[in-house]
Design an enzyme around this catalytic site. Structure first.
Site, PDB file in Angstrom:
ATOM      1  N   LYS A 172       0.824  -1.209   0.000  1.00 37.90           N
ATOM      2  CA  LYS A 172       0.000   0.000   0.000  1.00 37.90           C
ATOM      3  C   LYS A 172       0.856   1.256   0.000  1.00 37.90           C
ATOM      4  O   LYS A 172       0.531   2.236  -0.671  1.00 37.90           O
ATOM      5  CB  LYS A 172      -0.932   0.020   1.219  1.00 37.90           C
ATOM      6  N   LYS A 225      -7.262 -10.030  -8.722  1.00 40.56           N
ATOM      7  CA  LYS A 225      -8.452 -10.100  -7.874  1.00 40.56           C
ATOM      8  C   LYS A 225      -9.399  -8.939  -8.159  1.00 40.56           C
ATOM      9  O   LYS A 225      -8.957  -7.804  -8.303  1.00 40.56           O
ATOM     10  CB  LYS A 225      -7.936 -10.068  -6.424  1.00 40.56           C
ATOM     11  N   LYS A 233     -12.601  -3.438  -4.857  1.00 41.99           N
ATOM     12  CA  LYS A 233     -13.214  -2.111  -4.754  1.00 41.99           C
ATOM     13  C   LYS A 233     -12.237  -1.046  -5.191  1.00 41.99           C
ATOM     14  O   LYS A 233     -12.616  -0.015  -5.719  1.00 41.99           O
ATOM     15  CB  LYS A 233     -13.575  -1.807  -3.292  1.00 41.99           C
TER      16      LYS A 233
END
Ligand code: ADP
Ligand code: NA
Length: 330
Positions: free
Chosen positions: A114, A197, A200
């Site tokens: 991240k 994957k 969102k």
């Protein structure tokens, strides 16, 4: 005997959940709530570890709650609440920060991913401390089972280490939870990029099916899903990831085996498979969408329900927090 205690949560990081969240988490939760004393949280404190729009976050939190309920999480059987409504999460997280090694936290691969994605300027101490907040989420409820995807395994392992460390240093306080990794077969991939994957937070939404999308939008996305030039409705994750993904979604939502779908579509084209899937997806999410709209139409009632559930969560969390504070001398 008491039902085993279970905890799981999701971030309110978008207006709508995507079907991977439904298949990989909500469907599983719905089944588990029968046999477990389940706590399901909307983890808004986690959502602010990356930049957020305040009004959108507030709205998405409510919308996420409505989607949990519409998908079948029963807020009277399970405790369904918003993380920030229970102050003990942030309080216990602080205590856990003080027994977490800097090096240990630095090894978390999700933080590395991240922080690389968001860049140094957007990488906050909050993002770094995400796993200790998650540990607090779990430990506050004396959780025995944490059903998560493979990507969260390392965080639950850290939670186990912290629980054991705290207990040995300050006396038995926390249940050491078990990780229950959700089966890989339940993993859903992006329709445009069927080896990554569905998420969102995907950069492009062209291959993401949202629970709350209009049927016409969903149909377009499914009909445009990436397949292969080979033809043949056969499940082959390695060589035909697009078709394998469509078959997975179809099989889970229709409640039929992949083998029976291969039989049904033998000798037919991908167009037929996609049309069949469009119907199954709408059959599942049409009623969910209607229920979400109903719930959002009465925000006062939804807020009342969430407040009541937060009280139930706090009644458990506050007992653990008090014990932890006492144990460390606070
Ligand atoms: P997202 O990537 O959509 O933001 P999260 O990583 O926050 O989702 O995960 C929320 C929950 O949904 C987790 O339990 C996770 O395992 C599940 N989940 C998310 N995406 C998928 C997917 N594509 N397939 C299966 N499960 C998924
Ligand atoms: Na996410």
């Amino acid at each position: 005997m008491d039902k085993p205690r279970l905890y799981s949560g999701m971030q309110p990081s978008a207006e709508s959940l995507q079907i991977g969240n439904y298949i990989g988490a909500l469907l599983n939760w719905k089944a588990l709530q029968q046999t477990h004393d389940a706590f399901f949280s909307i983890v808004d404190l986690h959502a602010i570890t990356v930049a957020q729009d305040p009004a959108a976050l507030r709205e998405n939190t409510r919308r996420t709650a409505a989607q949990y309920i519409a998908a079948g999480i029963d807020p009277s059987a399970s405790t369904l609440y918003v993380q920030s409504h229970v102050a003990a999460h942030a309080q216990l997280a602080w205590v856990l920060n003080t027994i977490t090694g800097f090096g240990e936290a630095s090894r978390m691969t999700q933080f590395k991913d991240k922080s690389a994605r968001h860049g140094q300027d957007a990488t906050t101490v909050g993002l770094f401390a995400y796993p200790t907040l998650m540990a607090a989420d779990i430990l506050l409820y004396q959780t025995e089972i944490v059903p998560v995807g493979e990507d969260q395994r390392q965080h639950v392992e850290l939670t186990r280490d912290l629980a054991a460390r705290f207990n040995s240093r300050f006396g038995s306080t926390f249940t050491v939870p078990e990780v229950a990794i959700v089966k890989e077969t339940a993993k859903i991939y992006d329709l445009q990029n069927p080896t990554s994957k569905m998420s969102k937070s995907a950069e492009s939404h062209a291959g993401v099916i949202w629970l709350l999308d209009e049927p016409s939008v969903t149909k377009k996305k499914i009909m445009r899903a990436v397949t292969d030039a080979e033809g043949g409705v056969v499940f082959d994750r390695e060589n035909k990831p697009g078709v394998a993904n469509l078959l997975t979604i179809y099989s889970v939502l229709a409640g039929v085996t992949i083998g029976s779908l291969e039989d049904e579509y033998a000798g037919r084209g991908y167009g037929d498979l996609k049309k069949g899937l469009v119907e199954v997806v709408e059959g599942t999410f049409g009623p969910i969408r209607s229920r979400v709209i109903e719930l959002l139409d009465d925000p006062a009632e939804l807020d009342r329900l969430l407040a009541h559930n937060a009280d139930r969560a706090a009644a458990v969390a506050d007992v653990t927090l008090a014990r932890a504070y006492d144990a460390v001398g606070l």
